[in-house]
Design a protein around this motif. Structure first.
Motif, PDB file in Angstrom:
ATOM      1  N   THR B 112       0.817  -1.217   0.000  1.00 18.91           N
ATOM      2  CA  THR B 112       0.000   0.000   0.000  1.00 18.91           C
ATOM      3  C   THR B 112       0.848   1.263   0.000  1.00 18.91           C
ATOM      4  N   ARG B 126       5.366 -12.911   8.440  1.00 18.60           N
ATOM      5  CA  ARG B 126       5.222 -11.509   8.008  1.00 18.60           C
ATOM      6  C   ARG B 126       5.251 -11.412   6.485  1.00 18.60           C
ATOM      7  N   PHE B 136       4.253  -6.232   6.927  1.00 18.83           N
ATOM      8  CA  PHE B 136       2.857  -6.407   7.341  1.00 18.83           C
ATOM      9  C   PHE B 136       2.743  -7.734   8.075  1.00 18.83           C
ATOM     10  N   ASN B 137       1.761  -7.838   8.999  1.00 13.40           N
ATOM     11  CA  ASN B 137       1.566  -9.117   9.659  1.00 13.40           C
ATOM     12  C   ASN B 137       0.548  -9.964   8.897  1.00 13.40           C
ATOM     13  N   ASP B 139      -2.417 -10.567   9.304  1.00  9.33           N
ATOM     14  CA  ASP B 139      -3.729  -9.953   9.099  1.00  9.33           C
ATOM     15  C   ASP B 139      -3.675  -8.759   8.162  1.00  9.33           C
ATOM     16  N   GLY B 140      -2.498  -8.545   7.572  1.00 11.70           N
ATOM     17  CA  GLY B 140      -2.371  -7.451   6.624  1.00 11.70           C
ATOM     18  C   GLY B 140      -2.111  -6.103   7.268  1.00 11.70           C
ATOM     19  N   LYS B 141      -1.964  -6.069   8.607  1.00  9.85           N
ATOM     20  CA  LYS B 141      -1.726  -4.774   9.271  1.00  9.85           C
ATOM     21  C   LYS B 141      -0.252  -4.376   9.126  1.00  9.85           C
ATOM     22  N   VAL B 142      -0.008  -3.066   9.055  1.00  9.93           N
ATOM     23  CA  VAL B 142       1.368  -2.589   8.932  1.00  9.93           C
ATOM     24  C   VAL B 142       2.103  -2.825  10.242  1.00  9.93           C
ATOM     25  N   VAL B 143       3.274  -3.426  10.161  1.00  9.48           N
ATOM     26  CA  VAL B 143       4.094  -3.641  11.343  1.00  9.48           C
ATOM     27  C   VAL B 143       5.207  -2.602  11.403  1.00  9.48           C
ATOM     28  N   LYS B 149      -1.266   2.178   4.948  1.00 12.29           N
ATOM     29  CA  LYS B 149      -2.522   1.461   5.187  1.00 12.29           C
ATOM     30  C   LYS B 149      -2.245  -0.023   5.229  1.00 12.29           C
ATOM     31  N   PRO B 150      -3.160  -0.785   5.848  1.00 11.75           N
ATOM     32  CA  PRO B 150      -3.033  -2.242   5.764  1.00 11.75           C
ATOM     33  C   PRO B 150      -3.157  -2.709   4.315  1.00 11.75           C
ATOM     34  N   GLU B 153      -7.829  -5.597   1.179  1.00 14.02           N
ATOM     35  CA  GLU B 153      -8.529  -6.877   1.266  1.00 14.02           C
ATOM     36  C   GLU B 153      -9.564  -7.000   0.172  1.00 14.02           C
TER      37      GLU B 153
END
Ligand code: HEM
Ligand code: FES
Lengths: 394, 169
Positions: B112, B126, B136-137, B139-143, B149-150, B153
């Motif tokens: 993203t 990851r 990203f993890n 779940d698609g979240k930014v680490v 943004k994540p 999806e």
């Protein structure tokens, strides 16, 4: 302003040239006269050969002419490439492969074009640096500089659009990222990206757009602005060294023109050497579904690439728009930012310090990018990942 | 206002009144503007044509449900026939599928940040972006890194034992 300039008095006085009217009355004019009476070009050539060069003008002033020559060569080799090239996703890659592997001297001609573009960027930067440190952008040459900045941006646009044309992995992914940069512009970003790409994704329409720009729009603009630049350079004459030196101006021909020719020879030698020693590569064909390719832009955009890495989340527009845009705007406005009448570096310290700092930062970031980005050929696989993995995982 | 043209050439066409001269000057400018507009306007609209294209959404099956155990992430690929400008092509795409205890998530592999393709590293759990260090993890979240943004999806449904995603083309 001196009119006719001769370094020393000639020992034999030349026979004065007959006036045009006299020559016209001759019964049998020579072919040269016949043409000149109609074209009137000899006066123009003469004027340019006699162009006064202030003492102290020399090798640093050869870069502009080198650029001009290299640009003409790009035009010629580009025309040659276009004859065997086909701008569609199914054919572009194959046609470039054909050029490189089958066409007589194809790899060499392509090499001249590819390396020529790199050398042009380097020489342009050197030319800008020399004009900057000499303070030659000051009154009355402000517009010469402004037109130069426009030309510089056109050259970068050439390189950006040309990079996609081979339609290999490197080309494709650098363009995916490069065009997304336009998408980070607030509000208009998405529309801008659609316009540049010709659709949501980089595809057939991106290729035709880039091709049309690369071979029609940009050359036309470059010719107009280069012509204007040269007109202005002649109109205001070369600025000469920061501190006027003793001696009389000398005509452009033959001393300066000879230096120009030597530098052109050297510059072309370098391009030819590079084209022969490092023939242009072609990676695997573009694969939009691939997930194992590390995109990398042309090396002179690597500074920007590094900047993107260090920008914190949410601030990418600073790296994509604010900083590059700010530098471009600063360049455009330079003649009005630095208002001191003196061209001497000591009299315009703040701009010299600021300019040098920016130049050094760009150089450092570019170098960092070059060192951290794997060389071509290692594109597939885990390129770039080691850098990432060194970081602690939060 | 008088410009130098009006003065310099006045002797040449003394018959013309200055107002008439100026009027003709404006008319020439107007005609040129219309002529230029006739070419430039349509060309601009033509160039901007991609702005009007509406994306369609299509459901495509991408994987058998049985091949994705809970807690796992997998990459799947699928082919869609798309219109790419003048060309009709079978475009290959990839998608990352992840199954949590209660649902299946499908992520677009485009980072993203600026669109490089992220890579799933199972041993680290990851996604890594090869470009500017985005992570990203599952779940698609930014680490970490610059992505704002994540991961995007796709809408997912499970039907007839297969995982379907909805993609805009
Ligand atoms: C296609 C690219 C270019 C060509 C062909 C070109 C050509 C030339 C030539 C032949 C000269 C006179 C000789 C010399 O000083 O080297 C010149 C001078 C100059 N150029 Fe360029 N140039 C280009 C790009 C630029 C750029 C990118 C800038 C600035 C951003 C620039 C700014 C200037 C200025 C201000 C002068 C006047 C220097 C003086 O009077 O001492 N030029 N250019
Ligand atoms: S594109 Fe992924 S971090 Fe920049």
């Amino acid at each position: 302003m001196p009119t006719i300039l001769t370094p020393e008095e000639p020992t034999v006085r030349p026979v004065p040239e007959p006036k045009p009217e006299e020559r016209l009355r001759r019964d049998r004019p020579s072919l040269g006269d016949w043409l000149d009476l109609r074209l009137g070009w000899w006066g123009f050539v003469r004027k340019n050969l006699d162009e006064p060069m202030p003492p102290g003008v020399g090798w640093w002033q050869t870069l502009g002419n080198l650029l001009l020559t290299l640009l003409v060569f790009q035009f010629v080799t580009g025309f040659a490439l276009a004859m065997y090239y086909s701008p569609s996703p199914t054919d572009a890659y194959r046609s470039v492969k054909h050029i490189t592997e089958e066409v007589t001297l194809g790899s060499f001609v392509r090499g001249l074009h590819v390396w020529g573009s790199t050398v042009i960027v380097i020489v342009t930067v050197l030319h800008i640096l020399r004009v900057f440190f000499w303070g030659s952008y000051k009154k009355p040459r402000e517009l010469t500089w402004v037109v130069g900045v426009i030309i510089f941006n056109l050259i970068l646009a050439f390189s950006f659009t040309g990079y996609l044309l081979p339609w290999d992995q490197k080309a494709y992914w650098a363009t995916v990222v490069g065009t997304r940069i336009a998408g980070t512009v607030p509000v208009l970003g998405h529309a801008l990206m659609l316009l540049i790409r010709g659709g949501e994704e980089v595809g057939a329409l991106t290729l035709t757009r880039f091709y049309a720009s690369h071979v029609m729009l940009l050359p036309a603009l470059l010719m107009v602005f280069t012509g204007l630049h040269l007109y202005l350079v002649r109109r205001h004459h070369i600025a000469g060294p920061v501190l006027p030196q003793k001696g009389r101006p000398t005509p452009f021909y033959p001393v300066q023109l000879f230096k120009d020719a030597v530098v052109v020879l050297g510059g072309m030698g370098i391009v030819v050497y590079l084209a022969l020693a490092f023939p242009p590569a072609l990676e695997a064909m573009a694969d939009p579904s691939g997930t194992d390719f590390a995109p990398r832009p042309e090396w002179y955009f690597l500074g920007l690439y590094e900047l993107l890495k260090i920008m914190p989340a949410g601030y990418e527009v600073v790296a994509t728009l604010v900083i590059p845009g700010g530098i471009s705007l600063g360049m455009l406005l330079l003649p009005w930012l630095d208002r001191s009448p003196s061209r001497h570096p000591a009299r315009r310290q703040w701009i010299i310090v600021l300019g040098t700092a920016i130049i050094l930062l760009i150089a450092i970031m570019t170098l960092k990018g070059i060192l951290e980005t794997p060389p071509p050929g290692h594109g597939s696989g885990h390129a770039g990942l080691p850098v990432t993995l060194d970081r602690p995982l939060a | 206002m008088k410009n130098s043209h009006d003065q310099a050439d006045a002797s040449l066409d003394g018959q013309l009144k200055p107002t008439r001269r100026r009027l003709l000057g404006w008319l020439v400018a107007g005609i040129n503007l219309v002529v230029a507009g006739v070419v430039v306007g349509p060309v601009l609209g033509y160039v901007a044509s991609p702005l009007r294209r509406k994306a369609k959404s299509e459901w495509v099956p991408v994987l058998d449900e049985a091949e994705l155990p809970v807690g796992q992430t997998r990459e799947a690929s699928f082919v869609l026939r798309i219109r790419d400008g003048f060309a009709e092509t079978d475009q290959k795409y990839s998608v990352f599928l992840h199954r949590t205890p209660d649902r299946v998530m499908a992520f677009d592999p485009a980072c993203t940040h600026l669109g490089c393709r992220v890579k799933w590293m199972g041993d680290k759990d990851r996604y890594f972006c090869p470009c500017h260090g985005g992570v990203f993890n599952a779940d698609g979240k930014v680490v970490s890194g610059p992505p704002p943004k994540p991961l995007e999806e796709y809408p997912v449904k499970v039907e007839d034992g297969r995982i379907w995603i909805q993609k805009k083309v």
